[in-house]
Scaffold this active site. Structure first.
Site, PDB file in Angstrom:
ATOM      1  N   CYS A  96       1.282   1.149  -1.619  1.00 51.91           N
ATOM      2  CA  CYS A  96       0.489   1.537  -2.791  1.00 51.91           C
ATOM      3  C   CYS A  96       0.654   0.527  -3.917  1.00 51.91           C
ATOM      4  O   CYS A  96      -0.318   0.144  -4.567  1.00 51.91           O
ATOM      5  CB  CYS A  96       0.897   2.931  -3.264  1.00 51.91           C
ATOM      6  SG  CYS A  96       0.028   3.480  -4.754  1.00 51.91           S
ATOM      7  N   CYS A 191       3.152  10.389  -3.428  1.00 49.79           N
ATOM      8  CA  CYS A 191       2.277  10.818  -4.506  1.00 49.79           C
ATOM      9  C   CYS A 191       0.968  11.414  -4.016  1.00 49.79           C
ATOM     10  O   CYS A 191       0.521  12.427  -4.521  1.00 49.79           O
ATOM     11  CB  CYS A 191       2.002   9.643  -5.439  1.00 49.79           C
ATOM     12  SG  CYS A 191       1.116  10.103  -6.936  1.00 49.79           S
TER      13      CYS A 191
END
Length: 362
Positions: A96, A191
């Site tokens: 990410c 997340c």
């Protein structure tokens, strides 16, 4: 300077913003949305955005929401599922940072600013005419392992305003300023899942297929599992076997078998040697030809943890994509697919990372 500050709604990025404002920078706030409403993976986006809006109003700063859900799905979630299908153990947070926070965001908006700031616990150092990633002051919160795949161009454009601070000071500053998220808990887990359990996420996308749990030493079938993709090397919890503790030692992807061994001290769960592939050096290889010759002493981490492991790394001359780390100590649960982060043995500059190909008790 004009600085794009990535803000999450948490206390770390809020205090990072406070420091930038104190220093007199022209700060623009950006919130990256990586989940879509209704998909169960919005990472509590509405609550996060409310916190971000409060911080923006507190400092009189512009706040912009950037929707990168599709880019996240195509590059991070797809990578995660593909690795798990292969029986490997991925790290979505590492990808990410490289692909989304410092990749697509930079392409869309970040490049318009002098620098991009985040609330990561990391620092940078200028050395030999280059910028190097370095550990944060707080060893427990240090996040250089999650940044170990970023590129040099990305690193040159990043600053970490709270990297030289312990977490306790960050909380103290936020409390003293009465920031709305001063006491907000740190985010946990991956997340994009939001409140979804990781195994539920895997089952949603990969399903479940019963298979055997086999004792590796004897070949005895001890029980059943729901699919090898729910298990990783070194895992102890979730096996639902009596007479343990049992640890996952290996997996047969083709036959959907999970191999286990019993006991905390079973030698099969430890490795002294790790073979890496896909090596990535952020600011260039600091060791040059030494890796192919005698090798070099390093410190490293094979998972997110405050302490460093010590070892010796060398490049295989007949297979330059492979690197061998001989560890000074036994390492539990070396899982193929995980990242090993490489550091200087003394200064703990973070040089980059490789992907675990295999581990063995050399």
């Amino acid at each position: 300077m004009r600085i794009a500050a990535l803000i999450s709604g948490g206390v770390d990025s809020a205090v990072a913003v406070h420091r930038l404002v104190e220093e007199g920078h022209d700060v623009h706030l950006f919130y990256i949305r990586i989940g879509m409403d209704g998909d169960g993976g919005d990472c509590s986006a509405e609550e996060d955005l409310e916190m971000c809006s409060l911080i923006a109003r507190r400092y009189g700063l512009p706040l912009e929401e950037i929707d990168l859900h599709r880019q996240y799905w195509d590059n991070v979630m797809a990578y995660t599922l593909d690795e798990v299908r292969k029986g490997l153990t991925p790290n979505p947070d590492v990808m990410c940072n490289r692909m989304v926070k410092f990749g697509f965001f930079e392409q869309m908006r970040g490049h318009e600013f002098d620098l991009t700031a985040t609330g990561h616990y990391a620092t940078t150092v200028e050395k030999d005419g280059k910028k190097w990633l370095a550990t944060g002051l707080d060893p427990v919160k240090d996040q250089t392992d999650f940044l170990s795949r970023i590129t040099y161009d990305q690193l040159k454009h990043i600053i970490f305003p709270i990297g030289h601070m312990p977490k306790s000071d960050v909380r103290e500053i936020a409390s003293g300023l009465k920031l709305p998220n001063a006491l907000r808990h740190d985010s946990q887990g991956i997340c994009f899942l939001g409140k979804i359990n990781y195994n539920d996420f895997l089952e949603q996308h990969l399903g479940s297929t019963p298979g055997d749990i086999v004792e590796v030493e004897t070949g005895k079938i001890l029980g059943k599992h729901r699919g090898y993709w729910f298990h990783t090397i070194g895992q102890r919890k979730g096996l639902r076997l009596g007479g343990g503790p049992w640890f996952v030692i290996d997996k047969n992807v083709d036959q959907n078998i999970v191999y286990v061994s019993r006991g905390y001290d079973t030698p099969l769960q430890f490795s002294r040697q790790i073979t890496l592939s896909s090596m990535h050096f952020i600011s260039g290889n600091p060791w040059d030809e030494k890796l192919q010759e005698e090798g070099i002493d390093i410190t490293f981490k094979n998972r997110h943890m405050p302490s460093f492991l010590h070892g010796h790394i060398r490049q295989l001359p007949d297979d330059p994509d492979r690197y061998i780390i001989d560890s000074a100590e036994q390492i539990q649960g070396v899982a193929p697919g995980q990242f090993v982060t490489l550091y200087d043995k003394e200064s703990h500059l973070c040089y980059g990372s490789g992907i675990i190909w295999k581990g063995k008790n050399a």
